[in-house]
Design a protein around this motif. Structure first.
Motif, PDB file in Angstrom:
ATOM      1  N   GLN A  48      -0.908  -1.178  18.489  1.00  0.00           N
ATOM      2  CA  GLN A  48       0.116  -1.286  17.432  1.00  0.00           C
ATOM      3  C   GLN A  48       1.508  -1.276  18.040  1.00  0.00           C
ATOM      4  OE1 GLN A  48      -1.130  -2.053  14.606  1.00  0.00           O
ATOM      5  NE2 GLN A  48      -3.214  -1.612  15.298  1.00  0.00           N
ATOM      6  N   THR A  49       2.519  -1.547  17.211  1.00  0.00           N
ATOM      7  CA  THR A  49       3.895  -1.617  17.713  1.00  0.00           C
ATOM      8  C   THR A  49       4.853  -0.873  16.790  1.00  0.00           C
ATOM      9  OG1 THR A  49       4.223  -3.702  16.518  1.00  0.00           O
ATOM     10  CG2 THR A  49       3.617  -3.882  18.837  1.00  0.00           C
ATOM     11  N   GLU A  73       5.294   3.486   1.796  1.00  0.00           N
ATOM     12  CA  GLU A  73       5.224   2.656   2.999  1.00  0.00           C
ATOM     13  C   GLU A  73       3.766   2.482   3.405  1.00  0.00           C
ATOM     14  OE1 GLU A  73       6.774   2.336   7.621  1.00  0.00           O
ATOM     15  OE2 GLU A  73       6.318   4.307   6.817  1.00  0.00           O
ATOM     16  N   GLY A  75       1.550   1.514   6.530  1.00  0.00           N
ATOM     17  CA  GLY A  75       1.627   1.304   7.981  1.00  0.00           C
ATOM     18  C   GLY A  75       2.672   2.199   8.634  1.00  0.00           C
ATOM     19  N   THR A  76       2.378   3.501   8.723  1.00  0.00           N
ATOM     20  CA  THR A  76       3.349   4.466   9.261  1.00  0.00           C
ATOM     21  C   THR A  76       3.693   4.165  10.716  1.00  0.00           C
ATOM     22  OG1 THR A  76       2.128   6.098   7.943  1.00  0.00           O
ATOM     23  CG2 THR A  76       3.868   6.939   9.402  1.00  0.00           C
ATOM     24  N   GLY A  77       2.676   3.827  11.526  1.00  0.00           N
ATOM     25  CA  GLY A  77       2.895   3.542  12.955  1.00  0.00           C
ATOM     26  C   GLY A  77       3.619   4.675  13.648  1.00  0.00           C
ATOM     27  N   SER A  78       4.752   4.363  14.269  1.00  0.00           N
ATOM     28  CA  SER A  78       5.537   5.361  15.009  1.00  0.00           C
ATOM     29  C   SER A  78       6.314   6.301  14.091  1.00  0.00           C
ATOM     30  CB  SER A  78       6.556   4.633  15.880  1.00  0.00           C
ATOM     31  OG  SER A  78       7.521   3.995  15.048  1.00  0.00           O
ATOM     32  N   GLN A  81      10.233   3.391  10.748  1.00  0.00           N
ATOM     33  CA  GLN A  81      10.665   2.904   9.425  1.00  0.00           C
ATOM     34  C   GLN A  81      10.687   4.061   8.413  1.00  0.00           C
ATOM     35  OE1 GLN A  81      10.967  -0.839   7.704  1.00  0.00           O
ATOM     36  NE2 GLN A  81      12.195   0.805   6.806  1.00  0.00           N
ATOM     37  N   ILE A  95       1.393   5.647   4.448  1.00  0.00           N
ATOM     38  CA  ILE A  95      -0.052   5.635   4.718  1.00  0.00           C
ATOM     39  C   ILE A  95      -0.331   4.909   6.033  1.00  0.00           C
ATOM     40  CG2 ILE A  95      -2.335   5.048   3.791  1.00  0.00           C
ATOM     41  CD1 ILE A  95      -1.090   4.867   1.009  1.00  0.00           C
ATOM     42  N   GLU A  96      -1.147   5.522   6.888  1.00  0.00           N
ATOM     43  CA  GLU A  96      -1.541   4.931   8.174  1.00  0.00           C
ATOM     44  C   GLU A  96      -3.056   4.975   8.286  1.00  0.00           C
ATOM     45  OE1 GLU A  96      -0.065   3.354  10.938  1.00  0.00           O
ATOM     46  OE2 GLU A  96      -2.189   3.267  11.489  1.00  0.00           O
ATOM     47  N   ARG A  97      -3.654   3.902   8.818  1.00  0.00           N
ATOM     48  CA  ARG A  97      -5.115   3.865   8.903  1.00  0.00           C
ATOM     49  C   ARG A  97      -5.668   4.408  10.223  1.00  0.00           C
ATOM     50  NH1 ARG A  97      -6.979  -0.446  11.933  1.00  0.00           N
ATOM     51  NH2 ARG A  97      -9.089  -0.199  11.138  1.00  0.00           N
ATOM     52  N   ASP A 123      -6.472   3.682   3.826  1.00  0.00           N
ATOM     53  CA  ASP A 123      -6.243   2.248   3.701  1.00  0.00           C
ATOM     54  C   ASP A 123      -5.089   2.018   2.728  1.00  0.00           C
ATOM     55  OD1 ASP A 123      -6.196  -0.431   3.272  1.00  0.00           O
ATOM     56  OD2 ASP A 123      -8.240  -0.583   2.471  1.00  0.00           O
ATOM     57  N   GLY A 124      -3.928   1.740   3.281  1.00  0.00           N
ATOM     58  CA  GLY A 124      -2.722   1.560   2.473  1.00  0.00           C
ATOM     59  C   GLY A 124      -2.756   0.334   1.582  1.00  0.00           C
ATOM     60  N   THR A 140       4.428  -2.738   6.297  1.00  0.00           N
ATOM     61  CA  THR A 140       4.934  -3.002   7.643  1.00  0.00           C
ATOM     62  C   THR A 140       3.853  -3.529   8.584  1.00  0.00           C
ATOM     63  OG1 THR A 140       4.662  -0.751   8.496  1.00  0.00           O
ATOM     64  CG2 THR A 140       6.681  -1.207   7.297  1.00  0.00           C
ATOM     65  N   ASP A 194      -1.647  -6.947  12.420  1.00  0.00           N
ATOM     66  CA  ASP A 194      -2.502  -7.154  11.255  1.00  0.00           C
ATOM     67  C   ASP A 194      -2.503  -5.991  10.266  1.00  0.00           C
ATOM     68  OD1 ASP A 194      -3.271  -9.537  12.334  1.00  0.00           O
ATOM     69  OD2 ASP A 194      -5.324  -8.915  12.824  1.00  0.00           O
ATOM     70  N   ILE A 196      -4.933  -4.356   8.032  1.00  0.00           N
ATOM     71  CA  ILE A 196      -6.396  -4.344   8.001  1.00  0.00           C
ATOM     72  C   ILE A 196      -6.862  -3.439   6.873  1.00  0.00           C
ATOM     73  CG2 ILE A 196      -8.472  -3.713   9.303  1.00  0.00           C
ATOM     74  CD1 ILE A 196      -6.783  -4.257  11.852  1.00  0.00           C
TER      75      ILE A 196
END
Ligand code: SAH
Length: 203
Positions: A48-49, A73, A75-78, A81, A95-97, A123-124, A140, A194, A196
């Motif tokens: 991820q990025t 949001e 896709g929380t990722g880092s 955002q 939400i992050e998967r 699953d966001g 995101t 992606d 997902i």
């Protein structure tokens, strides 16, 4: 970096202030800290990025936040955002998967002293109806189409911003709810990892 974003056409001063206030070098892997203030996406593990600051600025601005909103949001990722949104709205549900990224994001937000963001694992693309409806929703990660459940969780007058289209390139869109009607605007071409899930791509 903030000056460059302003030159590139980001006009919302609250967004520019928020970008200026969040130390992005603390949200990227240590080895990449020296690149944190370049306008580029960087790897954060798990394939991820962290999104580029310019993209985060454009998406944040497109949400038209004034401070009192509840934002979802996907896709929380880092948590970059999410950290920016924490300064632009009252409350952020993210939400992050990927379990490791969700756990790390919670730690990062704690470390930054941010307490109005809650991170859920899941699953966001299904949204989170129990905390909605949302005044704004930001997706995101790039999906084939706008996930249907998210449109149902968008408040009247609410804005959803996200990248949708092909797997290798998407159109950034803003969908505005006006009663039972949805208005969609194109904001440009982008490339995201992606989305997902049940209303995204398959694994
Ligand atoms: N907003 C992030 C961007 C991270 S990249 C940031 O500022 O760093 C997109 C993230 O979306 C990845 O972490 C990926 O694991 C996550 N993702 C992809 N599909 C998802 C889904 N269905 N639900 C929740 N998160 C998802």
């Amino acid at each position: 970096m903030v000056a460059r974003l302003a030159e590139a056409g980001v006009r919302d001063s609250r967004v520019l202030d928020a970008i200026g206030a969040i130390p992005r070098h603390e949200l990227v892997p240590e080895a990449l800290a020296s690149q944190a203030y370049q306008n580029a996406a960087l790897p954060i593990g798990e394939g991820q990025t962290i999104s580029a600051p310019g993209v985060v600025a454009v998406m944040s601005q497109a949400l038209e936040l004034t401070g009192g909103e509840t934002v979802l949001e996907v896709g929380t990722g880092s948590a970059y955002q999410a950290a920016i949104l924490s300064r632009l709205a009252a409350r952020v549900v993210s939400i992050e998967r990927v379990p490791r990224l969700a756990a790390q994001a919670r730690k990062t937000l704690d470390r930054l002293g941010i307490h109005n963001v809650v991170v859920y694992l899941g699953d966001g693309t299904r949204g989170r109806a129990s905390d909605g409806p949302y005044d704004a929703i930001v997706v995101t990660a790039g999906g084939p189409t706008v996930p249907e459940p998210l449109l149902h969780q968008l408040a009247d007058g609410g804005r959803l911003v996200g990248p949708f289209g092909r797997r290798d390139e998407q159109r950034l869109v803003r969908v505005r709810r006006d009663g039972d009607r949805l208005h969609t605007e194109a904001l440009g071409r982008v490339r995201f990892v992606d989305l997902i899930g049940a209303h995204g791509w398959g694994r």
